[in-house]
Motif scaffolding. Structure first.
Motif, PDB file in Angstrom:
ATOM      1  N   MET A  47      -7.144  -2.253  25.094  1.00  0.00           N
ATOM      2  CA  MET A  47      -6.002  -2.636  25.945  1.00  0.00           C
ATOM      3  C   MET A  47      -4.749  -2.920  25.118  1.00  0.00           C
ATOM      4  O   MET A  47      -3.917  -3.754  25.484  1.00  0.00           O
ATOM      5  CB  MET A  47      -6.365  -3.847  26.816  1.00  0.00           C
ATOM      6  CG  MET A  47      -7.569  -3.646  27.710  1.00  0.00           C
ATOM      7  SD  MET A  47      -7.948  -5.078  28.755  1.00  0.00           S
ATOM      8  CE  MET A  47      -8.694  -6.193  27.556  1.00  0.00           C
ATOM      9  N   TYR A  48      -4.585  -2.209  24.002  1.00  0.00           N
ATOM     10  CA  TYR A  48      -3.556  -2.590  23.035  1.00  0.00           C
ATOM     11  C   TYR A  48      -2.129  -2.393  23.555  1.00  0.00           C
ATOM     12  O   TYR A  48      -1.181  -2.976  23.020  1.00  0.00           O
ATOM     13  CB  TYR A  48      -3.746  -1.833  21.715  1.00  0.00           C
ATOM     14  CG  TYR A  48      -3.365  -0.362  21.741  1.00  0.00           C
ATOM     15  CD1 TYR A  48      -2.185   0.088  21.168  1.00  0.00           C
ATOM     16  CD2 TYR A  48      -4.192   0.582  22.333  1.00  0.00           C
ATOM     17  CE1 TYR A  48      -1.838   1.423  21.168  1.00  0.00           C
ATOM     18  CE2 TYR A  48      -3.867   1.922  22.340  1.00  0.00           C
ATOM     19  CZ  TYR A  48      -2.687   2.338  21.765  1.00  0.00           C
ATOM     20  OH  TYR A  48      -2.349   3.678  21.775  1.00  0.00           O
ATOM     21  N   GLN A  49      -1.944  -1.568  24.598  1.00  0.00           N
ATOM     22  CA  GLN A  49      -0.598  -1.374  25.129  1.00  0.00           C
ATOM     23  C   GLN A  49      -0.323  -2.216  26.381  1.00  0.00           C
ATOM     24  O   GLN A  49       0.803  -2.241  26.869  1.00  0.00           O
ATOM     25  CB  GLN A  49      -0.374   0.114  25.455  1.00  0.00           C
ATOM     26  CG  GLN A  49      -0.441   0.990  24.215  1.00  0.00           C
ATOM     27  CD  GLN A  49      -0.108   2.447  24.491  1.00  0.00           C
ATOM     28  OE1 GLN A  49       0.947   2.925  24.116  1.00  0.00           O
ATOM     29  NE2 GLN A  49      -1.014   3.153  25.144  1.00  0.00           N
ATOM     30  N   THR A  50      -1.348  -2.902  26.864  1.00  0.00           N
ATOM     31  CA  THR A  50      -1.165  -3.713  28.066  1.00  0.00           C
ATOM     32  C   THR A  50      -0.098  -4.798  27.901  1.00  0.00           C
ATOM     33  O   THR A  50       0.642  -5.089  28.857  1.00  0.00           O
ATOM     34  CB  THR A  50      -2.506  -4.328  28.498  1.00  0.00           C
ATOM     35  OG1 THR A  50      -3.417  -3.275  28.811  1.00  0.00           O
ATOM     36  CG2 THR A  50      -2.345  -5.220  29.706  1.00  0.00           C
ATOM     37  N   PRO A  51       0.055  -5.436  26.720  1.00  0.00           N
ATOM     38  CA  PRO A  51       1.132  -6.435  26.595  1.00  0.00           C
ATOM     39  C   PRO A  51       2.518  -5.894  26.928  1.00  0.00           C
ATOM     40  O   PRO A  51       3.389  -6.644  27.366  1.00  0.00           O
ATOM     41  CB  PRO A  51       1.029  -6.872  25.132  1.00  0.00           C
ATOM     42  CG  PRO A  51      -0.417  -6.670  24.787  1.00  0.00           C
ATOM     43  CD  PRO A  51      -0.820  -5.420  25.522  1.00  0.00           C
ATOM     44  N   PHE A  52       2.734  -4.597  26.736  1.00  0.00           N
ATOM     45  CA  PHE A  52       4.039  -4.028  27.073  1.00  0.00           C
ATOM     46  C   PHE A  52       4.233  -4.030  28.594  1.00  0.00           C
ATOM     47  O   PHE A  52       5.307  -4.375  29.102  1.00  0.00           O
ATOM     48  CB  PHE A  52       4.163  -2.605  26.527  1.00  0.00           C
ATOM     49  CG  PHE A  52       3.847  -2.465  25.066  1.00  0.00           C
ATOM     50  CD1 PHE A  52       4.228  -3.450  24.165  1.00  0.00           C
ATOM     51  CD2 PHE A  52       3.153  -1.366  24.576  1.00  0.00           C
ATOM     52  CE1 PHE A  52       3.938  -3.329  22.813  1.00  0.00           C
ATOM     53  CE2 PHE A  52       2.854  -1.245  23.238  1.00  0.00           C
ATOM     54  CZ  PHE A  52       3.249  -2.226  22.349  1.00  0.00           C
ATOM     55  N   ALA A  53       3.183  -3.626  29.312  1.00  0.00           N
ATOM     56  CA  ALA A  53       3.259  -3.646  30.777  1.00  0.00           C
ATOM     57  C   ALA A  53       3.440  -5.071  31.279  1.00  0.00           C
ATOM     58  O   ALA A  53       4.177  -5.319  32.253  1.00  0.00           O
ATOM     59  CB  ALA A  53       1.998  -3.021  31.369  1.00  0.00           C
ATOM     60  N   ASP A  54       2.783  -6.013  30.623  1.00  0.00           N
ATOM     61  CA  ASP A  54       2.877  -7.427  30.980  1.00  0.00           C
ATOM     62  C   ASP A  54       4.318  -7.904  30.855  1.00  0.00           C
ATOM     63  O   ASP A  54       4.895  -8.496  31.781  1.00  0.00           O
ATOM     64  CB  ASP A  54       1.943  -8.213  30.054  1.00  0.00           C
ATOM     65  CG  ASP A  54       1.883  -9.698  30.364  1.00  0.00           C
ATOM     66  OD1 ASP A  54       2.692 -10.195  31.166  1.00  0.00           O
ATOM     67  OD2 ASP A  54       1.016 -10.370  29.787  1.00  0.00           O
ATOM     68  N   ARG A  55       4.929  -7.646  29.704  1.00  0.00           N
ATOM     69  CA  ARG A  55       6.304  -8.119  29.471  1.00  0.00           C
ATOM     70  C   ARG A  55       7.269  -7.498  30.470  1.00  0.00           C
ATOM     71  O   ARG A  55       8.114  -8.178  31.054  1.00  0.00           O
ATOM     72  CB  ARG A  55       6.754  -7.779  28.057  1.00  0.00           C
ATOM     73  CG  ARG A  55       6.224  -8.704  26.998  1.00  0.00           C
ATOM     74  CD  ARG A  55       7.084  -8.654  25.760  1.00  0.00           C
ATOM     75  NE  ARG A  55       8.436  -9.131  26.023  1.00  0.00           N
ATOM     76  CZ  ARG A  55       9.405  -9.183  25.107  1.00  0.00           C
ATOM     77  NH1 ARG A  55       9.161  -8.783  23.874  1.00  0.00           N
ATOM     78  NH2 ARG A  55      10.601  -9.625  25.412  1.00  0.00           N
ATOM     79  N   VAL A  56       7.165  -6.181  30.645  1.00  0.00           N
ATOM     80  CA  VAL A  56       8.097  -5.495  31.535  1.00  0.00           C
ATOM     81  C   VAL A  56       7.939  -6.007  32.963  1.00  0.00           C
ATOM     82  O   VAL A  56       8.918  -6.303  33.649  1.00  0.00           O
ATOM     83  CB  VAL A  56       7.877  -3.975  31.469  1.00  0.00           C
ATOM     84  CG1 VAL A  56       8.604  -3.269  32.604  1.00  0.00           C
ATOM     85  CG2 VAL A  56       8.348  -3.432  30.125  1.00  0.00           C
ATOM     86  N   ARG A  57       6.699  -6.141  33.416  1.00  0.00           N
ATOM     87  CA  ARG A  57       6.457  -6.591  34.792  1.00  0.00           C
ATOM     88  C   ARG A  57       7.013  -7.992  35.025  1.00  0.00           C
ATOM     89  O   ARG A  57       7.680  -8.257  36.031  1.00  0.00           O
ATOM     90  CB  ARG A  57       4.958  -6.591  35.081  1.00  0.00           C
ATOM     91  CG  ARG A  57       4.600  -7.026  36.496  1.00  0.00           C
ATOM     92  CD  ARG A  57       3.088  -7.096  36.668  1.00  0.00           C
ATOM     93  NE  ARG A  57       2.720  -7.250  38.073  1.00  0.00           N
ATOM     94  CZ  ARG A  57       2.575  -8.413  38.706  1.00  0.00           C
ATOM     95  NH1 ARG A  57       2.777  -9.549  38.040  1.00  0.00           N
ATOM     96  NH2 ARG A  57       2.248  -8.452  39.976  1.00  0.00           N
ATOM     97  N   ASN A  58       6.726  -8.890  34.089  1.00  0.00           N
ATOM     98  CA  ASN A  58       7.013 -10.295  34.333  1.00  0.00           C
ATOM     99  C   ASN A  58       8.364 -10.758  33.806  1.00  0.00           C
ATOM    100  O   ASN A  58       8.791 -11.869  34.110  1.00  0.00           O
ATOM    101  CB  ASN A  58       5.882 -11.148  33.759  1.00  0.00           C
ATOM    102  CG  ASN A  58       4.593 -10.948  34.532  1.00  0.00           C
ATOM    103  OD1 ASN A  58       4.551 -11.147  35.742  1.00  0.00           O
ATOM    104  ND2 ASN A  58       3.538 -10.517  33.845  1.00  0.00           N
TER     105      ASN A  58
END
Length: 785
Positions: A677-688
């Motif tokens: 899940m190494y790219q999930t933090p990017f989705a997290d930041r953008v979403r939130n």
């Protein structure tokens, strides 16, 4: 051996007693600069697993420690007036002073020599030593002396925190979040003896300064914390035991310590780092003392395994411990970053905020949380399902988060699983035919909420390879319509198309004939934001687009958009990632323009936004449009996650409904940090932070990953690539693996559903039965013996 431990903290003391117990003939000395039984800090925390390791290493010491522990199972999260609890976490707290007293007494009983109030400058003070343990703490002098060997990397984190105590007894590990006019503060509180609790207060550096804590006396700072968290303290004061600190000095920043090597050979006694001298893990996962004690256990074990061969024992120790410590430090980093960015998550509903906190380190997943507290997870699953418009019947199972519906504009996906756009290089003249019908049709029947056709190009010279699909003529439109019609007629999945232009990465061979290699003949001219050669010395050079090129390509995209609507696609994605044409404008690595389309991020976004707006106008208003971006170039000077948030905001203003957060492939010099899940933090930041729905991608390979991501609000959809290549019915299989049986299968395949579920239940039962057997017994059982 003659062993000297410099530093009388948990690591040095525990290693000393383990080695003395292993062989009483060892001469072991522990040298500590403080007085006997002095310590700083309040309580420390261990998990039940750590206690098991201590029990196996030395039952007598473990028994004394266990007798002094305060045990709890619950974690309590307090946010915006809500109190949310989850159980089954199995933690123990003990006073740091009490722990050291136990270890000191045990050392004395075994015959370890304890020397106090002696400030050791370096190991040369002990020329008779055969082994020196540098357990001299966070500010290790030994580590500093041999920095060229150990190569320490010390990262001071963003938050300020103060370590306090209180006589308010917390029956659960308690997290409390309070908002001030300056920003958010958080407290971490847990009881560690019969009448005392640790109470850590933390805030980002800028919030701490805005609140004026940098200019307050120690007493004023404590009073500030008492007022802020008064409703949790029940009138009990907060206390400091750091009498040696004045003013704001009690507020510190956590130093993350990482050393490349842990052993120094100097021709005399080898010097070995242990505990905080070698590594630190943020207090929010309570692993600092755990790591120190487990260092001691492993080194003692390695020495016992290689009697008379100390160099081999030290090599084994470093190899084993560095891997485990790095795993813990990665989890600690995730946890640290979550607490550094509480402001990112406080806008989540309290239920989701609490779940996000519980799973912040990624060590606790959705199914792991279910094992700890099934009732909590099922109640939370019901909450998610209700917010997605589902109401569970009395005989129905709770719905896993990955299988809840998702609505965007006029399109509702039946679940949160997306089949990623994966290049297949299997078209002739850009025409999708039987191969794509089978490829996409099979995956649409496999349970995913949506399948996305691979990057499809608006003109022949926009393709990556001659095998790439296109959408520039009516024949291709009709080829796609055949596939879309099949998906709509035979499945309840939606189907999307991704439009993109290869730019400087075009005119290459299909990968199995030479990845990124130019065609042996028939190459077409390449365009990009600026002249570039994707693979130095290999790729053809592209030329910079002029205004006429930009107008032409924009209209090509619009034409393809209209054809995609005529083909009946449910969703359209614009590819602005991975170094392709539009990405080449966004990244400073590939955009060296000096006109209005180069320079600042706003300028570099100008043309991609122009293309997107033109496409959005041509695309039906009731259908969604997403944009795939590279959220990190993984190259110094390239796009960063901070930039990704701004990129997402710009596309949101332009009308984008969702951001598909990928990364990399812009430069061959990239150095990505891989992991699950190494790219999930990017989705997290953008979403939130940007406030727009996101798609998470990258090394998401099982239902547990998807459930954790969706439940925590880190993304709204998860795009799964390689697992769907291996198994078109990945979603159906993963749902069965987590025990969810209320999922609809294609009627033609339903006879397989019951059998699969039975087989999986048998495998679980067998695994449970085998779990308590020894490796030999497991092998015999597998062989039918």
């Amino acid at each position: 051996m003659n062993i000297v431990c410099i530093g009388g903290g948990p690591a040095g003391l525990y290693f000393a007693l383990l080695m003395k117990q292993q062989d009483p003939a060892h001469e072991i000395t522990v040298v500590e600069r403080n007085r006997p039984y002095d310590t700083f800090g309040w309580g420390v925390v261990f998990s039940d697993q750590t206690l098991g390791n201590l029990q196996a290493a030395d039952p007598q010491t473990a028994g004394e420690i266990l007798g002094a522990f305060n045990h709890w199972d619950d974690i309590e999260v307090n946010i915006r007036g809500r109190r949310i609890r989850s159980g089954g976490h199995g933690f123990c707290g003990i006073g740091r002073k009490r722990l050291l007293n136990i270890l000191q007494r045990r050392c004395e009983d075994l015959g370890v020599k304890l020397v106090f109030e002696t400030d050791v400058q370096d190991e040369l003070a002990f020329p008779e030593a055969d082994l020196v343990i540098a357990s001299d703490g966070l500010n290790s002098r030994i580590r500093a002396k041999y920095a060229d060997t150990f190569q320490p990397d010390i990262d001071l984190r963003r938050c300020r925190f103060v370590w306090l105590g209180t006589h308010k007894r917390f029956e659960a590990f308690t997290f409390a979040f309070e908002e001030t006019e300056h920003g958010w503060f958080q407290a971490h509180a847990y009881q560690f003896d019969g009448d005392t609790s640790t109470f850590i207060v933390e805030a980002p550096e800028d919030v701490w300064r805005k609140a004026g804590l940098d200019e307050m006396s120690k007493e004023e700072g404590i009073a500030f914390c008492e007022r802020l968290f008064a409703k949790y303290l029940d009138g009990q004061p907060l206390m400091s035991n750091a009498a040696h600190l004045r003013g704001s000095a009690q507020w510190i920043r956590f130093p993350r310590v990482l050393c490349r090597t842990w052993v120094h050979h100097n021709g005399r006694a080898p010097v070995v780092l242990m505990g905080d001298a070698a590594h630190t893990a943020h207090f929010s996962i309570g692993s600092g003392t755990k790591l120190a004690l487990e260092d001691a256990i492993e080194l003692a074990r390695c020495i016992a395994r290689s009697p008379g061969d100390l160099p081999r024992a030290l090599t084994d120790y470093e190899a084993v411990r560095s891997v485990e410590v790095l795993r813990i430090q990665n989890a600690a980093r995730n946890s640290t970053e979550w607490f550094e960015n509480v402001a990112r998550y406080v806008q989540l509903p309290p239920e989701q905020f609490a779940y996000s906190l519980l799973t912040r380190s990624q060590r606790i997943s959705h199914e792991n949380l279910r094992l700890r507290d099934r009732q909590y997870v099922e109640q939370y699953e019901d909450w998610i399902a209700q917010h997605a418009g589902l109401q569970r019947g009395p005989a129905q199972q709770t719905v896993p988060p990955m299988l809840t519906p998702f609505r965007l504009r006029g399109v509702t996906l039946k679940n949160r699983v997306v089949v990623s756009p994966m290049a297949q290089y299997s078209c002739v003249d850009g025409l999708p035919a039987d191969y794509h019908l089978v490829h996409l049709g099979a995956r649409a029947m496999g349970g995913a909420g949506m399948v996305v056709a691979e990057m499809t190009c608006p003109t022949p010279d926009a393709r990556i390879t001659p095998g790439c699909p296109g959408l520039w003529n009516e024949g291709q439109r009709d080829g796609w319509k055949r596939i879309v019609d099949f998906v709509h007629a035979n499945t309840d999945a939606k189907i999307a198309i991704q439009l993109g232009h290869a730019g400087a990465k075009g005119s290459t061979r299909v990968p199995w004939e030479g990845e990124d290699q130019p065609l042996p003949s028939g190459n077409w001219p390449l365009v990009s934001a600026s002249p570039q050669q994707y693979v130095d010395g290999v790729s053809d050079w592209s030329r910079a687009m002029n205004r006429a090129d930009m107008d032409r390509v924009r209209e090509d995209f619009v034409h393809s958009t209209r054809l995609a609507a005529q083909a009946g696609f449910d969703w359209l994605e614009l590819h602005c990632a991975h170094g392709y044409l539009l990405s080449s404008f966004i990244s400073p690595l590939t955009n060296q323009r000096t006109d209005d389309y180069g320079g600042s991020l706003a300028n570099r976004l100008r043309y991609p936004l122009e293309v997107f707006r033109a496409m959005r106008t041509a695309w039906p208003d009731h259908l969604p449009m997403s944009v795939r971006i590279s959220a990190h170039d993984w190259v110094e000077g390239g796009i960063t996650p901070d930039d990704a948030v701004e990129i997402a905001r710009a596309f949101k203003v332009a009308g984008a409904d969702m951001i598909d957060c990928s990364s990399g492939q812009v430069s061959k010099q990239q150095q990505p940090v891989y992991g699950r899940m190494y790219q999930t933090p990017f989705a997290d930041r953008v979403r939130n932070e940007a406030g727009i729905p996101t798609i998470a991608v990258g090394a998401i390979s099982e239902a547990d990953h998807v459930n954790s991501i969706i439940a925590a609000g880190r993304a709204d959809l998860c795009a799964i690539a390689r697992p769907h290549l291996a198994n078109p019915a990945w979603t159906l299989l993963e749902a069965a693996k987590v025990g969810y049986h209320d999922l609809s299968w294609p009627r033609q395949y339903r006879s397989a559903k019951t059998q699969l579920e039975r087989n999986l239940e048998r495998e679980k039962a067998a695994a449970t039965q085998t779990a308590g057997l020894s490796p030999l017994e497991q092998a015999r059982q597998a062989e039918g013996v």
